[in-house]
Structure formats: C-alpha cells, structure tokens
Design a protein around this motif. Structure first.
Motif, short mmCIF file in Angstrom:
data_model
loop_
_atom_site.label_atom_id
_atom_site.label_comp_id
_atom_site.label_asym_id
_atom_site.label_seq_id
_atom_site.Cartn_x
_atom_site.Cartn_y
_atom_site.Cartn_z
N GLY A 1 0.82 -1.21 0.00
CA GLY A 1 0.00 0.00 0.00
C GLY A 1 0.85 1.26 0.00
O GLY A 1 0.45 2.29 -0.54
N LYS A 2 2.04 1.16 0.61
CA LYS A 2 2.94 2.32 0.64
C LYS A 2 3.38 2.72 -0.77
O LYS A 2 3.68 3.88 -1.03
N LEU A 3 3.44 1.73 -1.68
CA LEU A 3 3.87 2.01 -3.04
C LEU A 3 2.78 2.64 -3.88
O LEU A 3 3.04 3.13 -4.98
N ASN A 4 1.55 2.62 -3.37
CA ASN A 4 0.42 3.17 -4.11
C ASN A 4 -0.01 4.55 -3.62
O ASN A 4 -0.94 5.14 -4.18
N LEU A 5 0.65 5.05 -2.58
CA LEU A 5 0.28 6.36 -2.06
C LEU A 5 0.71 7.45 -3.03
O LEU A 5 1.77 7.36 -3.67
N GLU A 6 -0.11 8.48 -3.14
CA GLU A 6 0.22 9.62 -4.00
C GLU A 6 1.18 10.55 -3.25
O GLU A 6 0.84 11.11 -2.22
#
Length: 392
Positions: free
Chosen positions: A61-66
């Motif tokens: 999920g950290k890789l999908n944060l804007e």
C-alpha cells in the motif's frame, strides 16, 4: 496512559504513580519468564498462519500512495461543515480571518464558507501585511497568497527545518509576483519566533518592513499626515498564529509585545485556554501533556485562563476593550478525535498505522470529554487600530 490522565479521582492518580514506580523497580526484580508466540502454520500452509502471510500482505500500500501529498495542512481544524482534514484545517484559517473582520460578510450570519463560494477580502482593504508565526508546510501561506488580490507582504517564521524546506520547495525562499499590478511578496525564515532577541538581521529587517508607518516614512510627511485615517483603514498589519503559540519557549510575551509595540499590528490566532473549573489533577495532567508536546511547563505553563490571557495581551500593548476570545471548542476537539479514529482504521486497511499520532488522538478525546481546555480564536487590536464593528 492518556486514559488514566483523563480520570479525575485521586485513586486513579495513585494508580498512575504506582505503575510508574513498578516500571522503575521492574529491572531489579526477578519476574517469571513469560513468552508469547504466534501459532504455527498448519502443515499444508493454510489456516491462521498460512505461509504466504510472510510474503504478501498490505505493505505494498505504501507504493500506491500519492506523493507528495496534495496538501500538508497541520492544525486542529474547524469541523463545523466538514469531516475532511485538509478542508477543516483550511476552514480554521478562514474562520480566524473572518473573526478578524478581514473577509467580506457572507450575509449568512453563521460565518460559513465552502469551496464553491470562496471567501473574499474585505472591500476597501488596499494593502495587507502579515507576520505568520508558524507557517507549517506552506499550505496557509499558499492560501493567503491566493486569497489576496491586493498588495500582500508576508513574512513567515517556523522553527521546524524539515517543514521549512518542504514549504521552500513549494513556494520558494522568496515568492514575489505581479498579477495585473498586484504585488505579493512572500519571505520564509527558519528561526525561533519566540526568541525575538536572537533574530538575525535579515529577519529583523523583513519584520520591520511590515509596519505601515516604517514603509511610509519615505513618503511626503504632509501628505502622510493628511491621509492618516485613510491609510489606517486601507492598510492593515496583522500577526497570525494558527495553532502555534502554546509551543513558544519561554513564553508568548516577547513576540506579542513586538507585534503590538514595534509593528503596531493586530493579532489573530487560534490558541488553547485552560478552564477555570479544571481540577488540580487535570492541571498536572496538562503539564505532563505540555512536557510531552514540547511546550513550556515553567511558571503557569502554556495553557492560561481567559483572565490570564487577556492580562498577557494587555501587558503586550493591546487594548483591553478590543480583545475578543471566541470559543470554538465544540467544532474542534471531538470531531478531530473522531476523524483520527476513523483514519486510523482506514490506514490499517492498507497496512499502515497512525503511529505516534494515536497519542494525540487520545489527548484530543480527553480534552473533548473533560472540558479541561477551550479552543479559542483570539483577536486583539490596539487603540490606534480601526475598531471592529461588533463582536462576532
């Protein structure tokens, strides 16, 4: 820990002290060796401890944060008409400006605004100067620049270097622009706003230039005398402190005195006051909160009563009859704690947590339940400043 601090009885206070002593003595005592283990995976790798839990979860999920975030607001917010954090933070700034009579009346009588109907500066205001004590990551700076369609001179001070660099990257160290003849001059400094005697010369010069009288010294003296009243109503100097003053070491007094006496500036702020009915248990708990929150704890601490706060402003040089303390507690603590609780659950859904902000969430909840603190919008003017047209 904050759940214990919210209790009012002496028995609970003794429980806290007993727990503290137990923690100090624990290393010297022999305790049973208790071990906690997670149940092992079943032989086929499925069930409670299935093997792919060790490889795949929600960490991606950290890789999908804007990034970077669209906004980096950080104050307690004004939650009357929203349940969104950035919107509430912006609304607090708008409400402070409204209470300072810097915005056009929206004719609702409730001081409401929305993204579809953005506020406007008061008609007749030709020039605005602002000393911002604690500008955070620059969101309130950018909002003020966007709001001001008149010449704006803005000097912002922050003590946090990482936030200073973040704001610099967004706004630049000096942001001067001209839009159809409208000049907006923005200067940011990373210094201690509370210790005015340690300011470098560059900051001193920038702050001094906010004084309308200093800026107009080069004009013809006769013209200046004839137009004093018109200038005072068309050019205003304000000190803005949005959710920052209770952090000032050793106190707020030096910078408030400079604002009133040297800058001849009015004050608009969001601050916290201690309730007159707060018990000694609660006051000691607040001192602990202050210590953990890097606030001054000596003397009366960062949280003053209404009477003490008014006396502080009078001593700084403000007119006692032009000091306004607007209680907005109901639109701050409880909805902020509720939002943080909800956001904590949303973060867990993608493998993240609030972390240390959970402590702040518990503190805000305690303040909401106990009524030990008031959230207030402060407006203070000197006798020479144009009077407010009634209190909001």
């Amino acid at each position: 820990m904050w759940a214990f601090l919210s209790c009012l009885s002496s028995s609970h206070v003794l429980c806290v002290l007993a727990g503290f002593l137990a923690g100090v003595l624990a290393p010297q005592c022999q305790w049973p060796n208790i071990r906690f283990t997670r149940p092992k995976a079943t032989e086929d790798g499925w069930g409670f401890g299935k093997r792919n839990d060790r490889l795949y979860g929600l960490e991606h999920g950290k890789l999908n944060l804007e990034l970077p975030p669209k906004s980096m607001w950080m104050n307690m917010g004004f939650w009357r008409d929203t349940d969104d954090f950035p919107t509430a933070c912006q609304a607090l700034l708008v409400e402070v400006l409204r209470k300072a009579k810097l915005l056009e009346d929206d004719n609702t009588g409730k001081g409401k605004s929305s993204p579809t109907t953005p506020p406007r500066l008061r008609s007749g205001l030709k020039r605005l100067s602002i000393l911002d004590l604690g500008f955070g990551c620059g969101d309130q700076t950018a909002y003020l620049v966007q709001l001001a369609r008149i010449p704006l001179k803005y000097v912002g001070i922050t003590l946090n270097y990482r936030q200073y660099r973040f704001a610099q990257n967004r706004l630049g160290p000096s942001c001067s622009s001209s839009d159809k003849g409208t000049k907006r001059d923005v200067q940011l400094f990373c210094e201690d706003a509370a210790r005015t005697d340690s300011w470098p010369e560059g900051l001193r010069s920038a702050v001094s230039s906010l004084n309308n009288n200093n800026r107009n010294n080069a004009t013809d003296q006769n013209t200046k005398k004839n137009n004093t009243s018109q200038q005072s109503s068309a050019e205003e100097t304000w000190v803005l402190a949005l959710d920052s003053l209770y952090h000032f070491h050793p106190s707020r007094q030096p910078v408030l005195s400079l604002a009133a006496q040297d800058l001849n500036a009015s004050l608009m702020a969001f601050d916290l006051l201690v309730s007159d009915s707060a018990s000694w248990h609660q006051r000691w708990a607040l001192k602990l909160v202050a210590w953990l929150g890097d606030c001054p704890v000596r003397g009366g601490g960062p949280f003053l009563t209404r009477a003490q706060y008014a006396e502080m402003l009078v001593e700084a040089g403000y007119d006692r009859n032009k000091i306004e303390l607007h209680d907005v507690t109901g639109d701050v603590f409880e909805p902020l704690a509720r939002y943080m609780r909800r956001r904590g659950g949303e973060l867990e859904d993608v493998g993240l947590t609030l972390g240390s902000l959970n402590v702040a969430r518990l503190v805000f909840g305690w303040w909401a339940r106990s009524g030990v603190l008031e959230a207030v919008i402060v407006v203070a003017r000197k006798s020479s400043s144009p009077d407010a047209k009634g209190k909001a």
